[in-house]
Design a protein around this motif. Structure first.
Motif, PDB file in Angstrom:
ATOM      1  N   ASP A 271      -3.690   1.438  -0.402  1.00  0.00           N
ATOM      2  CA  ASP A 271      -3.972   1.453  -1.850  1.00  0.00           C
ATOM      3  C   ASP A 271      -4.675   2.763  -2.213  1.00  0.00           C
ATOM      4  OD1 ASP A 271      -4.158   0.556  -4.448  1.00  0.00           O
ATOM      5  OD2 ASP A 271      -5.203  -1.301  -3.972  1.00  0.00           O
TER       6      ASP A 271
ATOM      7  N   GLN B  25      -1.904   5.798  -1.855  1.00  0.00           N
ATOM      8  CA  GLN B  25      -0.545   5.695  -2.414  1.00  0.00           C
ATOM      9  C   GLN B  25      -0.363   6.500  -3.704  1.00  0.00           C
ATOM     10  OE1 GLN B  25       0.052   1.489  -3.053  1.00  0.00           O
ATOM     11  NE2 GLN B  25      -1.115   1.434  -4.940  1.00  0.00           N
TER      12      GLN B  25
ATOM     13  N   TRP C  73      10.014   5.190  -5.141  1.00  0.00           N
ATOM     14  CA  TRP C  73       8.998   4.595  -6.009  1.00  0.00           C
ATOM     15  C   TRP C  73       7.600   5.083  -5.647  1.00  0.00           C
ATOM     16  CZ3 TRP C  73       9.523   0.354  -9.728  1.00  0.00           C
ATOM     17  CH2 TRP C  73      10.861   0.116 -10.060  1.00  0.00           C
ATOM     18  N   VAL C  74       7.329   5.191  -4.348  1.00  0.00           N
ATOM     19  CA  VAL C  74       5.996   5.617  -3.904  1.00  0.00           C
ATOM     20  C   VAL C  74       6.157   6.657  -2.787  1.00  0.00           C
ATOM     21  CG1 VAL C  74       3.718   4.848  -3.107  1.00  0.00           C
ATOM     22  CG2 VAL C  74       5.105   3.300  -4.473  1.00  0.00           C
TER      23      VAL C  74
ATOM     24  N   PRO D 234       7.773  -5.466   0.073  1.00  0.00           N
ATOM     25  CA  PRO D 234       8.159  -6.112  -1.185  1.00  0.00           C
ATOM     26  C   PRO D 234       9.395  -7.006  -1.063  1.00  0.00           C
ATOM     27  CG  PRO D 234       8.959  -3.852  -1.168  1.00  0.00           C
ATOM     28  CD  PRO D 234       8.216  -4.055   0.125  1.00  0.00           C
ATOM     29  N   ASN D 235      10.121  -6.871   0.046  1.00  0.00           N
ATOM     30  CA  ASN D 235      11.386  -7.613   0.186  1.00  0.00           C
ATOM     31  C   ASN D 235      11.779  -7.658   1.665  1.00  0.00           C
ATOM     32  OD1 ASN D 235      12.178  -4.979   0.691  1.00  0.00           O
ATOM     33  ND2 ASN D 235      13.132  -4.688  -1.319  1.00  0.00           N
TER      34      ASN D 235
ATOM     35  N   ILE E  37       7.707  -3.638  -9.310  1.00  0.00           N
ATOM     36  CA  ILE E  37       8.719  -3.986  -8.297  1.00  0.00           C
ATOM     37  C   ILE E  37      10.092  -4.265  -8.921  1.00  0.00           C
ATOM     38  CG2 ILE E  37       7.208  -4.665  -6.381  1.00  0.00           C
ATOM     39  CD1 ILE E  37       7.329  -7.544  -7.325  1.00  0.00           C
ATOM     40  N   ASN E  38      10.228  -3.912 -10.191  1.00  0.00           N
ATOM     41  CA  ASN E  38      11.549  -3.922 -10.834  1.00  0.00           C
ATOM     42  C   ASN E  38      12.208  -5.293 -10.879  1.00  0.00           C
ATOM     43  OD1 ASN E  38      13.442  -2.433 -12.243  1.00  0.00           O
ATOM     44  ND2 ASN E  38      14.659  -1.936 -10.425  1.00  0.00           N
TER      45      ASN E  38
ATOM     46  N   SER F  51      -1.347  -9.396  -8.617  1.00  0.00           N
ATOM     47  CA  SER F  51      -1.901  -8.323  -9.448  1.00  0.00           C
ATOM     48  C   SER F  51      -2.181  -8.838 -10.864  1.00  0.00           C
ATOM     49  CB  SER F  51      -0.899  -7.172  -9.550  1.00  0.00           C
ATOM     50  OG  SER F  51      -0.781  -6.511  -8.325  1.00  0.00           O
ATOM     51  N   CYS F  52      -2.988  -8.085 -11.574  1.00  0.00           N
ATOM     52  CA  CYS F  52      -3.207  -8.322 -13.013  1.00  0.00           C
ATOM     53  C   CYS F  52      -3.653  -9.751 -13.306  1.00  0.00           C
ATOM     54  CB  CYS F  52      -1.940  -7.985 -13.802  1.00  0.00           C
ATOM     55  SG  CYS F  52      -1.398  -6.283 -13.584  1.00  0.00           S
TER      56      CYS F  52
ATOM     57  N   HIS G   7      -9.876  -8.580  -4.965  1.00  0.00           N
ATOM     58  CA  HIS G   7      -9.384  -7.193  -4.876  1.00  0.00           C
ATOM     59  C   HIS G   7      -9.688  -6.533  -6.223  1.00  0.00           C
ATOM     60  CE1 HIS G   7      -6.081  -4.298  -3.481  1.00  0.00           C
ATOM     61  NE2 HIS G   7      -6.149  -4.006  -4.771  1.00  0.00           N
TER      62      HIS G   7
ATOM     63  N   PRO H 258       0.109   3.538  -8.804  1.00  0.00           N
ATOM     64  CA  PRO H 258       0.994   4.406  -9.582  1.00  0.00           C
ATOM     65  C   PRO H 258       1.578   3.708 -10.811  1.00  0.00           C
ATOM     66  CG  PRO H 258       1.819   4.093  -7.300  1.00  0.00           C
ATOM     67  CD  PRO H 258       0.537   3.358  -7.412  1.00  0.00           C
TER      68      PRO H 258
HETATM   69  P1  HMG Z   1      14.852  -1.425  -6.736  1.00  0.00           P
HETATM   70  O1  HMG Z   1      15.258  -0.064  -7.130  1.00  0.00           O
HETATM   71  O2  HMG Z   1      14.983  -2.514  -7.756  1.00  0.00           O
HETATM   72  O3  HMG Z   1      15.564  -1.888  -5.383  1.00  0.00           O
HETATM   73  O4  HMG Z   1      13.350  -1.334  -6.225  1.00  0.00           O
HETATM   74  P2  HMG Z   1      17.061  -2.257  -5.071  1.00  0.00           P
HETATM   75  O5  HMG Z   1      17.027  -3.495  -4.240  1.00  0.00           O
HETATM   76  O6  HMG Z   1      17.912  -2.232  -6.306  1.00  0.00           O
HETATM   77  O7  HMG Z   1      17.501  -1.018  -4.126  1.00  0.00           O
HETATM   78  C1  HMG Z   1      17.555   0.315  -4.607  1.00  0.00           C
HETATM   79  C2  HMG Z   1      17.410   1.267  -3.443  1.00  0.00           C
HETATM   80  O8  HMG Z   1      16.108   1.089  -2.835  1.00  0.00           O
HETATM   81  C3  HMG Z   1      18.416   1.021  -2.323  1.00  0.00           C
HETATM   82  O9  HMG Z   1      18.690   2.277  -1.729  1.00  0.00           O
HETATM   83  C4  HMG Z   1      17.642   0.156  -1.351  1.00  0.00           C
HETATM   84  O10 HMG Z   1      18.143   0.226  -0.034  1.00  0.00           O
HETATM   85  C5  HMG Z   1      16.263   0.764  -1.455  1.00  0.00           C
HETATM   86  P3  HMG Z   1      20.040   3.083  -2.040  1.00  0.00           P
HETATM   87  O11 HMG Z   1      21.142   2.159  -1.634  1.00  0.00           O
HETATM   88  O12 HMG Z   1      20.001   3.344  -3.521  1.00  0.00           O
HETATM   89  O13 HMG Z   1      19.876   4.316  -1.211  1.00  0.00           O
HETATM   90  N1  HMG Z   1      15.210  -0.189  -1.046  1.00  0.00           N
HETATM   91  C6  HMG Z   1      14.206   0.122  -0.198  1.00  0.00           C
HETATM   92  N2  HMG Z   1      13.919   1.267   0.464  1.00  0.00           N
HETATM   93  C7  HMG Z   1      12.833   1.240   1.256  1.00  0.00           C
HETATM   94  N3  HMG Z   1      12.043   0.145   1.424  1.00  0.00           N
HETATM   95  C8  HMG Z   1      12.327  -1.001   0.792  1.00  0.00           C
HETATM   96  C9  HMG Z   1      13.442  -1.034  -0.054  1.00  0.00           C
HETATM   97  N4  HMG Z   1      13.985  -1.990  -0.824  1.00  0.00           N
HETATM   98  C10 HMG Z   1      15.065  -1.458  -1.426  1.00  0.00           C
HETATM   99  N5  HMG Z   1      11.538  -2.062   0.968  1.00  0.00           N
HETATM  100  C11 HMG Z   1      11.512  -2.097  -4.882  1.00  0.00           C
HETATM  101  C12 HMG Z   1      12.655  -2.493  -5.781  1.00  0.00           C
HETATM  102  C13 HMG Z   1      10.654  -3.319  -4.671  1.00  0.00           C
HETATM  103  C14 HMG Z   1      12.067  -1.605  -3.546  1.00  0.00           C
HETATM  104  C15 HMG Z   1      10.734  -0.940  -5.563  1.00  0.00           C
HETATM  105  O14 HMG Z   1      10.409  -1.332  -6.856  1.00  0.00           O
HETATM  106  C16 HMG Z   1       9.475  -0.574  -4.828  1.00  0.00           C
HETATM  107  O15 HMG Z   1       9.518  -0.042  -3.729  1.00  0.00           O
HETATM  108  N6  HMG Z   1       8.280  -0.884  -5.407  1.00  0.00           N
HETATM  109  C17 HMG Z   1       7.037  -0.679  -4.746  1.00  0.00           C
HETATM  110  C18 HMG Z   1       5.978  -0.307  -5.714  1.00  0.00           C
HETATM  111  C19 HMG Z   1       4.645  -0.153  -4.990  1.00  0.00           C
HETATM  112  O16 HMG Z   1       4.577   0.065  -3.788  1.00  0.00           O
HETATM  113  N7  HMG Z   1       3.532  -0.262  -5.756  1.00  0.00           N
HETATM  114  C20 HMG Z   1       2.227  -0.109  -5.227  1.00  0.00           C
HETATM  115  C21 HMG Z   1       1.813  -1.225  -4.315  1.00  0.00           C
HETATM  116  S1  HMG Z   1       1.305  -2.702  -5.167  1.00  0.00           S
HETATM  117  C22 HMG Z   1      -0.324  -2.396  -5.626  1.00  0.00           C
HETATM  118  O17 HMG Z   1      -0.817  -1.314  -5.460  1.00  0.00           O
HETATM  119  C23 HMG Z   1      -1.118  -3.532  -6.166  1.00  0.00           C
HETATM  120  C24 HMG Z   1      -2.109  -4.100  -5.130  1.00  0.00           C
HETATM  121  O18 HMG Z   1      -2.982  -3.095  -4.641  1.00  0.00           O
HETATM  122  C25 HMG Z   1      -2.941  -5.203  -5.795  1.00  0.00           C
HETATM  123  C26 HMG Z   1      -3.521  -4.757  -7.155  1.00  0.00           C
HETATM  124  O19 HMG Z   1      -4.394  -3.882  -7.166  1.00  0.00           O
HETATM  125  O20 HMG Z   1      -3.029  -5.291  -8.146  1.00  0.00           O
HETATM  126  C27 HMG Z   1      -1.392  -4.704  -3.920  1.00  0.00           C
END
Ligand code: HMG
Ligand code: MG
Length: 298
Positions: A13, A16, A52-53, A79-80, A110-111, A140-141, A204, A238
């Motif tokens: 966190d 990132q 995304w990150v 996430p998946n 996470i879309n 979250s939130c 958190h 982010p």
């Molecule tokens: P998407 O674009 O909807 O995914 O993203 P998709 O399933 O349509 O796939 C699109 C492309 O992403 C494909 O690749 C997939 O293979 C790839 P392409 O065929 O186009 O080359 N893909 C991945 N690649 C790597 N790792 C994966 C993965 N999954 C699909 N796991 C997705 C959906 C969830 C992947 C995206 O939205 C994402 O990565 N989001 C993460 C955002 C994030 O990390 N945010 C910060 C963390 S959460 C946070 O900080 C809150 C927390 O601290 C608590 C708080 O404070 O609230 C925990």
């Protein structure tokens, strides 16, 4: 008072959202120093999309370079199923799935909708059970969303309950924006703990408005025994613009030790670690306790 478990989220966190590229070697040294300071749960990276990150794109190198210490857990975000499978192949033995109590943040982060996210987590939890991997859940939130406004406590409770029913061993309830007051946190916790036993909850808190340490104190008094924090108050999300880092681990350790609560953490070593990472990243140390103790040393 019973001991508190701290989940150090600085390497994940905390970093990132870092605008500068942080070399993998720095991340690995940070993780090692945190372990040496006594942290027993260190969230090390995320198996999320590098588009995304970008800052977490070196997740495989981080996992490969980990100098694992006995008794230390190194959870990662997934996430998946794609992320889960990659994480397990890289040696992860604990993962975290992350949902939102609000639809707006779920879509931006996470879309997908909340319902869709739970559907995505189901195969993760099933695969984890088969391979003996523990799954933690984030919500979250839980008090406010940057897109939807205030979150009704019942909504936070509903999502926390769904993650718990799915099989997450612990649910970390987040103030993602870092705007909540203790009163808002206690209202949220009252609703959530009616659905998830308080022993299964973690707090958190981000610190945008300077309320995070007060929120830790209030939730500790309300019975929570697990808190997430980031050394030197690193970080931000982010997809929650303007939100600053997590509550600083040094500040939480100082507070808890002052309350006579054991954390297993060596505050001096932790302060050194916080100062080292702040200097290395060229940023101000976000821990008030850390800054004061460093100044005192002269
Ligand atoms: P998407 O674009 O909807 O995914 O993203 P998709 O399933 O349509 O796939 C699109 C492309 O992403 C494909 O690749 C997939 O293979 C790839 P392409 O065929 O186009 O080359 N893909 C991945 N690649 C790597 N790792 C994966 C993965 N999954 C699909 N796991 C997705 C959906 C969830 C992947 C995206 O939205 C994402 O990565 N989001 C993460 C955002 C994030 O990390 N945010 C910060 C963390 S959460 C946070 O900080 C809150 C927390 O601290 C608590 C708080 O404070 O609230 C925990
Ligand atoms: Mg966070």
């Amino acid at each position: 008072m019973a001991a508190v478990r701290l989940v150090e989220v600085g390497p994940r966190d905390g970093l990132q959202n870092e605008p500068r590229n942080v070399p993998t070697a720095v991340k690995l040294e940070l993780i090692d120093r945190l372990g040496a300071a006594g942290l027993r749960d260190i969230e090390v990276t995320s198996f999320v999309s590098p588009r995304w990150v970008p800052q977490m794109a070196d997740q495989l190198e981080v996992m490969r370079g980990l100098q694992r210490r006995a008794g230390v857990n190194y959870p990662v975000l997934t996430p998946n199923l794609k992320g889960f499978e990659a994480a397990v192949a890289a040696g992860a033995t604990e993962v975290a799935v992350f949902a939102s109590a609000s639809e707006g943040f779920s879509r931006k982060n996470i879309n997908c909708s909340i319902d869709e996210s739970i559907d995505r987590f189901m195969p993760v939890v099933e695969a984890a059970a088969r391979s003996g991997v523990r799954v933690r859940g984030y919500v979250s939130c839980t008090t406010e969303c940057p897109y939807d406004g205030p979150t009704p406590p019942a909504r936070a409770a509903r999502v926390a309950g769904r993650l718990h029913a799915l099989g997450c061993y612990e649910i970390s309830v987040a103030d993602t924006l870092g705007t909540a007051t203790p009163a808002a946190v206690l209202r949220m916790l009252e609703a959530v703990s009616a659905v998830v036993p308080v022993e299964r909850l973690a707090g958190h808190f981000h610190d945008t408005y300077g309320m995070a340490i007060a929120n830790v104190h209030a939730s500790c008094e309300a019975g929570l025994r697990v808190f997430d924090s980031a050394v030197a108050g690193l970080g931000g999300c982010p997809y929650a613009k303007g939100a600053t880092g997590n509550v600083a681990t040094e500040d939480v350790v100082y507070l808890l030790h002052g309350m006579g609560v054991d954390t297993g953490v060596d505050l001096d070593r932790l302060v050194d670690c916080g100062q080292w990472i702040s200097t290395t990243l060229g940023r101000t140390n976000g821990s008030r306790v850390g800054r004061a103790l460093i100044a005192k040393r002269g």
